[in-house]
Design a protein around this motif. Structure first.
Motif, PDB file in Angstrom:
ATOM      1  N   GLY A  28       0.821  -1.210   0.000  1.00 31.68           N
ATOM      2  CA  GLY A  28       0.000   0.000   0.000  1.00 31.68           C
ATOM      3  C   GLY A  28       0.848   1.250   0.000  1.00 31.68           C
ATOM      4  N   LEU A  29       0.199   2.388  -0.149  1.00 28.60           N
ATOM      5  CA  LEU A  29       0.899   3.661  -0.102  1.00 28.60           C
ATOM      6  C   LEU A  29      -0.076   4.749   0.318  1.00 28.60           C
ATOM      7  N   SER A  30       0.496   5.856   0.772  1.00 33.66           N
ATOM      8  CA  SER A  30      -0.325   6.966   1.225  1.00 33.66           C
ATOM      9  C   SER A  30       0.487   8.246   1.171  1.00 33.66           C
ATOM     10  N   ILE A  41      -3.894  19.886   7.445  1.00 34.83           N
ATOM     11  CA  ILE A  41      -3.729  18.853   6.435  1.00 34.83           C
ATOM     12  C   ILE A  41      -4.705  19.168   5.308  1.00 34.83           C
ATOM     13  N   THR A  42      -4.179  19.511   4.157  1.00 40.29           N
ATOM     14  CA  THR A  42      -5.033  19.975   3.060  1.00 40.29           C
ATOM     15  C   THR A  42      -5.373  18.890   2.046  1.00 40.29           C
ATOM     16  N   ASN A  43      -4.607  17.809   2.032  1.00 38.27           N
ATOM     17  CA  ASN A  43      -4.874  16.763   1.043  1.00 38.27           C
ATOM     18  C   ASN A  43      -4.253  15.464   1.518  1.00 38.27           C
ATOM     19  N   SER A  44      -4.915  14.355   1.254  1.00 38.63           N
ATOM     20  CA  SER A  44      -4.358  13.050   1.629  1.00 38.63           C
ATOM     21  C   SER A  44      -5.125  11.941   0.933  1.00 38.63           C
ATOM     22  N   GLU A  45      -4.485  10.811   0.796  1.00 36.66           N
ATOM     23  CA  GLU A  45      -5.151   9.596   0.315  1.00 36.66           C
ATOM     24  C   GLU A  45      -4.337   8.392   0.737  1.00 36.66           C
ATOM     25  N   ARG A  46      -5.013   7.308   0.982  1.00 34.46           N
ATOM     26  CA  ARG A  46      -4.380   6.053   1.373  1.00 34.46           C
ATOM     27  C   ARG A  46      -4.901   4.932   0.494  1.00 34.46           C
ATOM     28  N   ASN A 267      -9.398   9.071   8.149  1.00 30.26           N
ATOM     29  CA  ASN A 267      -8.945   7.697   8.067  1.00 30.26           C
ATOM     30  C   ASN A 267      -7.795   7.509   7.079  1.00 30.26           C
ATOM     31  N   THR A 268      -7.544   8.511   6.224  1.00 27.55           N
ATOM     32  CA  THR A 268      -6.450   8.395   5.273  1.00 27.55           C
ATOM     33  C   THR A 268      -5.119   8.768   5.900  1.00 27.55           C
ATOM     34  N   ILE A 269      -5.122   9.293   7.103  1.00 26.19           N
ATOM     35  CA  ILE A 269      -3.899   9.754   7.735  1.00 26.19           C
ATOM     36  C   ILE A 269      -3.323   8.641   8.603  1.00 26.19           C
ATOM     37  N   ASP A 270      -2.226   8.068   8.150  1.00 29.08           N
ATOM     38  CA  ASP A 270      -1.574   7.002   8.885  1.00 29.08           C
ATOM     39  C   ASP A 270      -0.686   7.590   9.980  1.00 29.08           C
TER      40      ASP A 270
END
Length: 277
Positions: A28-30, A41-46, A267-270
């Protein structure tokens, strides 16, 4: 070598105040973008892959993800890449020799003669983490952004847990779950007793690795505190199975950040992704 930096020749414009954190693994990646002016935090994806990829497939998926969010066309004041894999070994700083990197790894990881080896120094805890980064990912990130810093997932995870562990006399067993990866960290009196990473495909695999680790460290299942965090909740089958063996078990919700979230799914923030910033 105390810092692993890749240097570029041109300067980032001063008006750019965004930090980019990327975590890459074969399962996986994020990424997340931090606006350092508003501390938001302005943008994220997991993403979690359906199967274990090879490094080249991982790079293709990362390229697709960054292009989807136009990250590849953006300038950042700082870029950090976190490499997550099982090819690492923690070494006491007093025993560390930069010329012996391969010897630290070869006993518990399968490495090739042409593997690039790197290390992170945990200055406050007199430890060094020796590991194999994804070289193709580093080269790709350099092509996009120039200068950046990279670390191992274990470095970020262990340092963050030690910083927030307090002075507990009894050992605490932390298990971070990320897809099919589980990282077991045991800390006692602000000292690292063990950190290891396993790939599991079933809840039976998960409990086997956990109980085996506890047995090796002589940790009693009746009294040892177990804290699970990451992609796991109390109604998960893994949690229920763990509870049938270990009584003092909780879902650990670390204070990973004081940054408010702007139009992004929390939930996308690890934990390791944001802790690297």
């Amino acid at each position: 070598m105390t810092k692993k930096k890749i240097f570029k020749t041109d300067d980032i414009p001063l008006e750019k105040f965004n930090k980019l954190s990327i975590q890459v693994s074969l399962n996986g990646l994020s990424f997340c973008v931090l606006d350092t002016i508003s501390n938001t935090i302005t943008n994220s994806e997991r993403q979690v892959f359906d199967k274990i990829l090879n490094p080249f497939e991982l790079q293709n998926n990362l390229r697709t993800l960054l292009e989807k969010h136009q990250i590849h066309k953006t300038s950042f004041s700082e870029v950090i890449v976190v490499h997550s894999n099982g090819l690492f070994s923690f070494v006491p700083k007093s025993l560390f020799d930069e010329n012996e990197l391969a010897n630290y790894l070869k006993l518990n990881a399968k490495i090739l003669a042409n593997d690039h080896l790197a290390y992170d120094t945990l200055e406050n805890y007199d430890m060094v983490n020796v590991y194999v980064p994804f070289v193709n990912i580093n080269n790709y990130i350099f092509e996009l952004f120039g200068e950046f810093e990279y670390k191992h997932n274990g470095t970020v995870l262990v340092e963050a847990l030690l910083n927030n562990s307090g002075a507990n006399k009894e050992p605490i067993c932390y298990v971070h779950v990320d897809g099919q990866q589980m990282s077991i960290t045991v800390i006692s009196q602000k000292k690292l007793q063990l950190h290891n990473n396993f790939t599991f495909t079933s809840k039976e695999d998960f409990i086997y690795y956990l109980l085996f680790t506890m047995e090796q460290l002589n940790l009693e299942t009746e009294t040892t505190k177990l804290k699970l965090f990451g992609s796991i909740e109390e109604d998960d089958e893994i949690y229920k199975l763990c509870y049938s063996y270990i009584k003092d078990i909780t879902i650990f919700i670390p204070s990973i950040t004081s940054y408010p979230m702007a139009d992004t799914d929390k939930n996308t923030i690890d934990f390791t992704l944001i802790s690297a910033l």
